[in-house]
Enzyme design. Structure first.
Site, PDB file in Angstrom:
ATOM      1  N   ASP A  13     -19.841  -1.111-108.969  1.00 46.20           N
ATOM      2  CA  ASP A  13     -21.163  -0.975-109.142  1.00 46.20           C
ATOM      3  C   ASP A  13     -21.777   0.343-109.094  1.00 46.20           C
ATOM      4  OD1 ASP A  13     -20.659  -3.945-109.684  1.00 46.20           O
ATOM      5  OD2 ASP A  13     -21.244  -4.315-107.946  1.00 46.20           O
ATOM      6  N   HIS A  43     -18.380  -2.051-116.941  1.00 46.71           N
ATOM      7  CA  HIS A  43     -18.964  -0.853-116.905  1.00 46.71           C
ATOM      8  C   HIS A  43     -20.050  -0.739-117.926  1.00 46.71           C
ATOM      9  CE1 HIS A  43     -15.420   1.502-115.210  1.00 46.71           C
ATOM     10  NE2 HIS A  43     -15.807   0.679-114.480  1.00 46.71           N
TER      11      HIS A  43
END
Length: 337
Positions: A13, A43
């Site tokens: 993240d 993503h």
């Protein structure tokens, strides 16, 4: 050297997708190849006013001239891959290696129903752990055995190394983050394989002497999805007050949050052999920096933070994300700042 590896510095993240999508446009990268685990990594890329959440195709789809490859070390869910190919219109330039292992429906069921994996460890439930376990047992199908993928197969190691030999540019896209590594992370709260830079290279089929740059991506604070230790973890209320509340790209679960961890960052640099860093979401911690593209226009507090990251890790911060859009980046690679 023209090969760059992009790797996560914390627990995933970190904003790797944003930085990759920026680099391939800015540097006109010829080939982007994804390493890592599989569909358990998402993503996010904000491009031309739309946010994409990619779990299979490299984030480099933002450059229509960049070939998109998936290395043999990656697990492939054909349904997810084909859906993403259609979503971004990239059928003509997306390829996966014939030796990619296939995530089967039974892998997903096992992942979602396991009290240990889903309950204790807090996996994403995408089937990656059970699939990798079967891969070790030599009991999986490969992409070469899936009829729906027959038009998307290519020898990825050969293709990538041919491009490098011809003087082209290659970007290797990592997934997850250093401290989710099976070997170097907070075991047992980790993913099902190593995800440091050296393994990303192995996943794609690139030898270490081919790599010139290892870009490690940090977020201006730390987040983590699922179980496992998180030093300095904030309460949900405090995270909300700071604007650090996020949700996982794959699972939608709330991410736990903590302040930037300099000790973890320094160790991640060591484990990955990182040569430079990127910091994303600087604008979340320092809102006055939103949308900045010049280092000198950042606030003094933000500049001090960047300098401290450099001093603590021992490597330069080359890229700084100041907003969600691909182009909202401070690029210091020309020596500015």
């Amino acid at each position: 050297m023209p090969c760059t590896v992009v790797v996560g510095g914390f627990f995933g993240d970190e904003g790797k997708g944003k930085m990759i999508s920026y680099l391939v446009v800015k540097d006109q990268v010829d080939v982007a190849a994804r390493g890592g685990v599989g569909t358990n990594a998402g993503h996010s890329v904000t491009w031309k006013g739309r946010t994409y959440r990619m779990r299979m195709i490299p984030s480099a789809f933002t450059n229509p001239n960049t070939q998109l490859l998936i290395g043999p070390g990656v697990l492939v869910d054909p349904t997810v891959l084909l859906r993403e190919i259609e979503e971004v219109g990239a059928a003509h330039r997306t390829r996966c290696d014939p030796y990619c292992a296939i995530i089967e429906p039974e892998h997903i069921r096992e992942d979602q129903e396991s009290a240990h994996l889903k309950g204790k460890i807090g996996t994403t439930g995408t089937g990656c752990g059970p699939c990798n376990a079967d891969r070790v047992r030599r009991a999986v199908r490969t992409a070469s055995e899936v009829p729906a993928l027959k038009d998307y197969l290519i020898d990825v190691p050969t293709r990538v190394n041919e491009v490098l030999a011809e003087g082209g540019t290659v970007l290797l896209e990592g997934t997850q983050g250093t401290f989710l590594s099976l070997y170097h992370g907070t075991y047992p709260y980790v993913t099902s394989k190593d995800v440091t830079a050296s393994s990303i290279c192995a996943d794609v089929g690139v030898g270490p002497t081919r790599v010139g740059t290892v870009l490690i991506v940090f977020k201006a604070y730390v987040t983590r999805v699922g179980a496992g230790p998180l030093e300095g973890e904030l309460s949900e209320h405090e995270a909300d007050m700071r604007g650090w509340t996020e949700r996982g790209t794959v699972t939608g679960r709330k991410r736990r949050a903590a302040p930037f961890n300099f000790d973890l960052a320094k160790r991640a640099v060591m484990l990955n052999g990182a040569t430079c860093a990127a910091i994303t979401k600087l604008d979340v911690v320092f809102p006055e920096c939103r949308g900045a593209t010049d280092f000198g226009s950042l606030s003094s507090d933000a500049i001090d933070f960047v300098r401290r990251v450099e001093n603590k890790t021992g490597i330069p911060v080359h890229l700084i994300g100041t907003g969600p859009a691909v182009e909202e980046v401070v690029d210091r690679r020309n020596g500015s700042g």
